[in-house]
Motif scaffolding. Structure first.
Motif, PDB file in Angstrom:
ATOM      1  N   PHE A   1      -3.532  -2.125 -13.153  1.00  0.00           N
ATOM      2  CA  PHE A   1      -3.289  -2.319 -11.723  1.00  0.00           C
ATOM      3  C   PHE A   1      -2.202  -3.363 -11.503  1.00  0.00           C
ATOM      4  CE2 PHE A   1      -4.150  -4.267  -7.577  1.00  0.00           C
ATOM      5  CZ  PHE A   1      -4.024  -3.141  -6.781  1.00  0.00           C
TER       6      PHE A   1
ATOM      7  N   HIS B   1      -3.739   5.058  -5.004  1.00  0.00           N
ATOM      8  CA  HIS B   1      -4.330   5.126  -3.670  1.00  0.00           C
ATOM      9  C   HIS B   1      -5.235   3.920  -3.432  1.00  0.00           C
ATOM     10  CE1 HIS B   1      -2.704   9.121  -3.692  1.00  0.00           C
ATOM     11  NE2 HIS B   1      -3.351   9.364  -4.809  1.00  0.00           N
ATOM     12  N   GLU B   2      -4.794   3.038  -2.563  1.00  0.00           N
ATOM     13  CA  GLU B   2      -5.544   1.841  -2.154  1.00  0.00           C
ATOM     14  C   GLU B   2      -5.415   1.713  -0.648  1.00  0.00           C
ATOM     15  OE1 GLU B   2      -7.330  -0.590  -3.637  1.00  0.00           O
ATOM     16  OE2 GLU B   2      -7.090   0.232  -5.647  1.00  0.00           O
ATOM     17  N   ASP B   3      -6.470   1.211  -0.003  1.00  0.00           N
ATOM     18  CA  ASP B   3      -6.269   0.867   1.402  1.00  0.00           C
ATOM     19  C   ASP B   3      -5.967  -0.625   1.478  1.00  0.00           C
ATOM     20  OD1 ASP B   3      -8.678  -0.660   1.746  1.00  0.00           O
ATOM     21  OD2 ASP B   3      -9.800   1.175   2.130  1.00  0.00           O
TER      22      ASP B   3
ATOM     23  N   ASN C   1      -8.864  -3.191   0.743  1.00  0.00           N
ATOM     24  CA  ASN C   1      -9.233  -3.286  -0.668  1.00  0.00           C
ATOM     25  C   ASN C   1      -8.153  -4.001  -1.471  1.00  0.00           C
ATOM     26  OD1 ASN C   1     -11.668  -2.016  -0.278  1.00  0.00           O
ATOM     27  ND2 ASN C   1     -10.941  -0.011  -0.934  1.00  0.00           N
ATOM     28  N   LEU C   2      -6.894  -3.722  -1.154  1.00  0.00           N
ATOM     29  CA  LEU C   2      -5.788  -4.363  -1.855  1.00  0.00           C
ATOM     30  C   LEU C   2      -5.830  -5.875  -1.629  1.00  0.00           C
ATOM     31  CD1 LEU C   2      -3.184  -4.186  -3.520  1.00  0.00           C
ATOM     32  CD2 LEU C   2      -1.957  -3.839  -1.364  1.00  0.00           C
TER      33      LEU C   2
ATOM     34  N   VAL D   1       0.850  -1.202   0.000  1.00  0.00           N
ATOM     35  CA  VAL D   1       0.000   0.000   0.000  1.00  0.00           C
ATOM     36  C   VAL D   1       0.883   1.249   0.000  1.00  0.00           C
ATOM     37  CG1 VAL D   1      -1.589   1.380   1.415  1.00  0.00           C
ATOM     38  CG2 VAL D   1      -2.039  -1.045   1.044  1.00  0.00           C
TER      39      VAL D   1
ATOM     40  N   LYS E   1      -8.713  -7.333  -3.681  1.00  0.00           N
ATOM     41  CA  LYS E   1      -8.417  -7.353  -5.117  1.00  0.00           C
ATOM     42  C   LYS E   1      -7.477  -8.492  -5.467  1.00  0.00           C
ATOM     43  CE  LYS E   1      -8.717  -2.665  -6.922  1.00  0.00           C
ATOM     44  NZ  LYS E   1      -7.947  -1.556  -7.486  1.00  0.00           N
TER      45      LYS E   1
END
Length: 74
Positions: free
Chosen positions: A58, A39-41, A44-45, A30, A48
């Protein structure tokens, strides 16, 4: 729930393998993504990558943030 395709599993595996190769955790990824403007938290990462459903862009962002210079699709 639809089954994961082979391609999604391969995408997930590529990211996880590079994370392991570079000894990088999700929280560190992150931070590395943030440094290149992505921008990822962490939650969520993780989701994904776990699903393996993300864009090629991505995937390239993750590989770049991890410092990958070569990709083995074998």
């Amino acid at each position: 729930m639809p089954e994961r395709t082979d391609w999604e599993a391969k995408a997930r595996g590529l990211v996880r393998a590079e994370m392991a190769r570079h000894n990088v955790t999700y929280s560190q990824l992150v931070e590395r993504l943030e440094s290149i403007g992505v921008h990822e938290d962490e939650r969520n990462l993780r989701n994904k990558v776990s699903r393996g459903k993300f864009t090629a862009a991505f995937l390239l962002q993750c590989l770049s943030a991890l410092g990958a210079t070569k990709l083995d699709l074998g």
